[in-house]
Design a protein around this motif. Structure first.
Motif, PDB file in Angstrom:
ATOM      1  N   SER A  66       0.828  -1.211   0.000  1.00 51.94           N
ATOM      2  CA  SER A  66       0.000   0.000   0.000  1.00 51.94           C
ATOM      3  C   SER A  66       0.863   1.261   0.000  1.00 51.94           C
ATOM      4  N   GLN A  67       1.962   1.229   0.736  1.00 55.88           N
ATOM      5  CA  GLN A  67       2.865   2.379   0.755  1.00 55.88           C
ATOM      6  C   GLN A  67       3.464   2.626  -0.635  1.00 55.88           C
ATOM      7  N   SER A  68       3.803   1.565  -1.330  1.00 55.82           N
ATOM      8  CA  SER A  68       4.352   1.701  -2.685  1.00 55.82           C
ATOM      9  C   SER A  68       3.324   2.312  -3.627  1.00 55.82           C
ATOM     10  N   LEU A  69       2.087   1.863  -3.510  1.00 53.31           N
ATOM     11  CA  LEU A  69       1.024   2.412  -4.354  1.00 53.31           C
ATOM     12  C   LEU A  69       0.767   3.883  -4.024  1.00 53.31           C
ATOM     13  N   GLU A  70       0.769   4.223  -2.749  1.00 50.29           N
ATOM     14  CA  GLU A  70       0.528   5.596  -2.317  1.00 50.29           C
ATOM     15  C   GLU A  70       1.602   6.546  -2.851  1.00 50.29           C
ATOM     16  N   LEU A  71       2.849   6.084  -2.869  1.00 55.14           N
ATOM     17  CA  LEU A  71       3.953   6.916  -3.347  1.00 55.14           C
ATOM     18  C   LEU A  71       3.800   7.314  -4.812  1.00 55.14           C
ATOM     19  N   ARG A  72       3.057   6.516  -5.581  1.00 57.12           N
ATOM     20  CA  ARG A  72       2.969   6.741  -7.011  1.00 57.12           C
ATOM     21  C   ARG A  72       1.671   7.414  -7.463  1.00 57.12           C
ATOM     22  N   LYS A  73       0.758   7.647  -6.549  1.00 57.92           N
ATOM     23  CA  LYS A  73      -0.587   8.072  -6.949  1.00 57.92           C
ATOM     24  C   LYS A  73      -0.626   9.435  -7.630  1.00 57.92           C
ATOM     25  N   ASN A  74       0.325  10.325  -7.321  1.00 60.71           N
ATOM     26  CA  ASN A  74       0.295  11.668  -7.893  1.00 60.71           C
ATOM     27  C   ASN A  74       1.111  11.813  -9.172  1.00 60.71           C
ATOM     28  N   PHE A  75       1.754  10.736  -9.612  1.00 60.87           N
ATOM     29  CA  PHE A  75       2.650  10.841 -10.759  1.00 60.87           C
ATOM     30  C   PHE A  75       2.047  10.319 -12.050  1.00 60.87           C
ATOM     31  N   GLY A 113      13.520   6.845 -13.505  1.00 62.53           N
ATOM     32  CA  GLY A 113      12.391   7.691 -13.169  1.00 62.53           C
ATOM     33  C   GLY A 113      11.979   7.594 -11.710  1.00 62.53           C
ATOM     34  N   VAL A 114      11.003   8.423 -11.361  1.00 66.11           N
ATOM     35  CA  VAL A 114      10.552   8.563  -9.977  1.00 66.11           C
ATOM     36  C   VAL A 114       9.950   7.270  -9.429  1.00 66.11           C
ATOM     37  N   ASP A 115       9.479   6.399 -10.299  1.00 64.88           N
ATOM     38  CA  ASP A 115       8.886   5.141  -9.854  1.00 64.88           C
ATOM     39  C   ASP A 115       9.911   4.026  -9.716  1.00 64.88           C
TER      40      ASP A 115
END
Length: 386
Positions: free
Chosen positions: A81-90, A362-364
């Protein structure tokens, strides 16, 4: 619970976040056949971290957690969930594909997951992570918590395993995705890595900004990543060179789906090394993004020479005062090594230039602050002086 005792003082290193322990740093490595959870102890027998013990690799321990309690399913669900949250705005409808799990960079050692629109593709970094991670558990979480309708375990070419599918049946192995509004076709079964090189996204966008009214040569073009960005950036003509006709066919089709003029894209199915030796034309912008040339430290010296030969030959194809973008995904080649390679290549070609951009993945594709070995992707833009 399996216990692994360190033979070297790595306590501070592990607590600072470095994720790896090699076999020479372990006292009496346990004689087990399967990768499994282990408790890592220091030389005094005190707890340091929980890790994945891998009997199949010189990298015998991958750190998981410094918490006192052993990690369980809820622990891993939280990490997912933390990994998914980190990417939600990109990412958005214009970019529907990204890396969700980047192994140690997301504190999920050895586990990779790339999202291609409604398909999630998972891979493992070797036999140990494959044995450790519960694939069914991961697939179920992805189907429930992301927009993915299908999950695919894609074996690496060296794994000698078969793909596994969960969820909705795929009508085709080739999936259409969008990246910054450009269209690409990804073969998730036969393609390289998980199907596409998502790590170059930012660098592709940069190339589009360089390409207006240019002629562009994309060496090792694969399925056309840099080519399509160059075309959409206003290039007069783009030439893609790759040894795989299948990859070039995907590039041609993606070029059309992005709305570009087919007459402005030339596909050359040829060995790049032969192409750069015999080609007489010149281009105003050349992109050189070869596959990894070394998979171990022992091969490094040979790889450095290969890079210098490749880059110096590629420089021959750049117009006077033109641009060249060098890239490498070899983790055993550091940024310092890469600058040395570029300097030697320019010197060998009797050219000089100015560096306009230095970048990486990249950021991901995050990596632990204490493990720059995972900062593997290097991208450098050089403007030639003459």
């Amino acid at each position: 619970m399996l216990k692994v005792k360190l033979g070297r003082d790595l306590r501070k290193q592990l607590l600072r976040g470095h994720p790896w322990v090699y076999s020479q740093s372990v006292d009496n490595p346990p004689k087990v056949r399967e990768a499994q959870l282990c408790e890592v102890l220091d030389k005094k027998g005190q707890f340091v971290v929980w890790g994945i013990y891998d009997p199949h690799s010189p990298l015998v321990v991958r750190s998981l957690s410094t918490e006192k309690k052993p990690p369980n399913k809820s622990f891993f669900e939280k990490r997912f969930s933390q990994s998914l949250e980190l990417r939600k705005n990109f990412f958005s409808s214009e970019t529907n594909s990204f890396r969700l799990f980047n192994g140690e960079g997301d504190r999920l050692p050895g586990l990779v997951c790339d999202i291609y629109d409604k398909v999630a593709v998972i891979q493992f970094d070797g036999e140990g992570p494959f044995q450790f991670w519960d694939q069914e558990f991961i697939a179920e979480w992805l189907l429930e918590n992301t927009l993915s309708e299908t999950v695919v375990y894609k074996p690496r070419f060296s794994d000698k395993k078969e793909p596994i599918f969960w969820g909705k049946r795929l009508e085709s192995e080739v999936i259409e995705i969008k990246e910054n509004g450009r269209h690409f076709l990804v073969n998730i079964i036969e393609g390289q890595k998980t199907g596409f090189f998502l790590d170059q996204r930012d660098n592709r966008l940069y190339v589009s900004q360089l390409s207006k009214e240019s002629t562009v040569l994309n060496l090792f073009s694969y399925s056309g990543g840099f080519s399509i960005y160059a075309g959409s950036g206003g290039a007069q003509k783009v030439t893609s060179v790759d040894i795989s006709q299948g990859a070039l066919s995907l590039a041609d089709e993606a070029w059309k789906k992005t709305g570009l003029n087919p007459e402005q894209h030339e596909s050359c199915c040829e060995d790049v090394f032969k192409f750069i030796e015999t080609e007489s034309r010149k281009w105003s912008l050349v992109v050189v993004d070869p596959p990894s040339m070394t998979h171990s430290e022992k091969q490094k010296a040979k790889a450095v020479k290969a890079y210098v030969d490749l880059f110096s030959q590629s420089l021959r194809l750049v117009e006077k005062c033109g641009d060249i973008c060098f890239s490498s995904c070899s983790s055993h080649i550091s940024f310092e090594d890469f600058f040395d390679i570029i300097n030697e290549s320019l010197s060998k070609s009797r050219k000089t230039g100015r560096i306009h951009r230095i970048s990486g993945q990249g950021v991901d594709h995050p990596f632990p602050h204490s493990c720059h070995e995972m900062r593997y992707l290097k991208f450098v833009h050089v403007k030639l002086d003459s």
